[in-house]
Enzyme design. Structure first.
Site, short mmCIF file in Angstrom:
data_model
loop_
_atom_site.label_atom_id
_atom_site.label_comp_id
_atom_site.label_asym_id
_atom_site.label_seq_id
_atom_site.Cartn_x
_atom_site.Cartn_y
_atom_site.Cartn_z
N HIS A 1 -9.42 1.01 4.78
CA HIS A 1 -8.16 1.15 5.52
C HIS A 1 -8.41 2.04 6.74
O HIS A 1 -9.23 2.96 6.68
CB HIS A 1 -7.10 1.76 4.61
CG HIS A 1 -5.74 1.73 5.23
ND1 HIS A 1 -5.35 2.67 6.16
CD2 HIS A 1 -4.71 0.86 5.11
CE1 HIS A 1 -4.11 2.38 6.56
NE2 HIS A 1 -3.71 1.29 5.95
N SER B 1 3.40 -2.41 10.33
CA SER B 1 4.84 -2.47 10.54
C SER B 1 5.46 -3.82 10.14
O SER B 1 6.35 -4.32 10.81
CB SER B 1 5.20 -2.12 11.99
OG SER B 1 4.78 -0.79 12.27
N LYS C 1 0.18 4.27 -0.21
CA LYS C 1 -0.43 5.47 0.42
C LYS C 1 -0.17 6.69 -0.45
O LYS C 1 -0.13 6.57 -1.68
CB LYS C 1 0.10 5.64 1.85
CG LYS C 1 -0.11 4.35 2.67
CD LYS C 1 0.08 4.50 4.14
CE LYS C 1 -0.18 3.16 4.82
NZ LYS C 1 -0.07 3.22 6.27
N GLY D 1 2.41 2.05 10.86
CA GLY D 1 3.34 3.16 10.73
C GLY D 1 4.05 3.53 12.02
O GLY D 1 4.66 4.59 12.13
N GLU E 1 -6.88 4.42 7.90
CA GLU E 1 -6.70 5.86 7.64
C GLU E 1 -7.94 6.44 6.96
O GLU E 1 -8.29 7.60 7.17
CB GLU E 1 -5.43 6.08 6.79
CG GLU E 1 -4.18 5.85 7.64
CD GLU E 1 -2.97 5.33 6.89
OE1 GLU E 1 -2.95 5.41 5.65
OE2 GLU E 1 -2.04 4.84 7.55
N ASN F 1 0.87 -1.18 0.00
CA ASN F 1 0.00 0.00 0.00
C ASN F 1 0.90 1.23 0.00
O ASN F 1 1.48 1.58 1.02
CB ASN F 1 -0.88 -0.06 1.26
CG ASN F 1 -1.69 1.20 1.48
OD1 ASN F 1 -1.77 2.06 0.59
ND2 ASN F 1 -2.30 1.32 2.65
N GLU G 1 -5.41 -5.30 10.52
CA GLU G 1 -4.38 -4.29 10.77
C GLU G 1 -4.67 -3.57 12.08
O GLU G 1 -5.47 -2.62 12.11
CB GLU G 1 -4.36 -3.26 9.64
CG GLU G 1 -4.04 -3.85 8.28
CD GLU G 1 -3.48 -2.77 7.35
OE1 GLU G 1 -2.35 -2.94 6.88
OE2 GLU G 1 -4.16 -1.76 7.12
#
Ligand code: PGA
Length: 254
Positions: free
Chosen positions: A96, A214, A11, A174, A98, A9, A168
């Site tokens: 996701h 991660s 991003k 991150g 985010e 991904n 996730e």
């Protein structure tokens, strides 16, 4: 029996020139990926068309990071399934964390997107996962169960075979802090158990469940060795061909 699916991904990284460089690198490395592994790259929308051309004839699959739940219309800034397919996309990441956190996406909206993708021949990678507060509050299973039920609502068994779930944990994205293989395996087994209850055991045995948060070349092998971890959704470490390749090459056949 299940394929290992390693998806990158990207991003909001990489302009066209940078995308070309990374795509060429991934394509070269993917030639020596284990045969049990499917490699997917998910660049930003602006690089999809370029990626579609560069990856033609290569085993690397193309995915997008989001998609509208509508077919077309006056939806400024949105991208439809048809636009994605025209670039060569086969996969699309949906829900996701985010997107949930910064753009207010709910399970109900993600469910509409998933149904739209499935109805139109795209393979959704649907993300779920708890926050740190929820994990510390001991409600991880409850949160993930609610998310899974919500995002899969009304999806038929044949369609479910084409869904990938990405677990996730939000606190691991991150942050450099991955879930331990045991922590991840525990939730993956719960998700598979839930899919078995909602659909059937034979279907649950086929569904690919990726871990994300991660994942790096040095922790991938141990995570991917877990019984119910069938792949990875990789953020930071997919932005360099060598580190992404370090992940997809570390997947051993189970
Ligand atoms: P990360 O991101 O690998 O940088 O933690 C994973 C993701 O957001 O999918």
């Amino acid at each position: 029996m299940r394929k290992t699916v390693i998806a990158g991904n990207w991003k909001m990284f990489k302009d066209l020139k940078e995308s070309e460089e990374l795509l060429q690198g991934v394509k070269a490395q993917a030639a020596s990926a284990p045969s049990s592994v499917t490699v997917v790259v998910c660049p930003p929308f602006t690089s999809l068309s370029l990626a579609g051309s560069l990856l033609k004839g290569s085993p690397v699959k193309l995915g997008a990071q989001n998609m509208s739940e509508h077919d077309e219309g006056a939806f400024t800034g949105e991208i439809s399934w048809k636009m994605l397919k025209s670039t060569g996309c086969e996969y699309v990441i949906l829900g996701h964390s985010e997107r949930r956190q910064y753009y207010g996406e709910t399970d109900a909206k993600i469910n509409l997107k998933a149904k739209k993708a499935l109805a139109n021949g795209l393979l959704p990678i649907i993300c779920v996962g708890e926050t740190l507060k929820e994990r510390e509050g001991g409600i991880t299973e409850q949160i993930v169960t609610t998310q899974i039920k919500g995002v899969l609502d009304g999806i038929s068994a044949p369609d479910m075979e084409r869904v990938t779930i990405a677990y996730e944990p939000v606190w691991a994205i991150g942050t450099g802090k991955n879930a331990t293989p045991a922590q991840a395996q525990e939730v993956h087994a719960q998700i598979r158990g839930l899919i078995s209850k909602l659909f059937s055991k034979s279907l649950a045995d086929k569904v690919v469940i990726q871990y994300g948060g991660s994942v790096k070349p040095d922790n991938a092998a141990e995570l991917l060795a877990q019984t119910d971890i069938d792949g990875a959704l990789v953020g930071g470490a997919c932005l360099k061909a060598d580190s992404f390749a370090g992940i997809f090459k570390s997947a051993k056949k189970k």
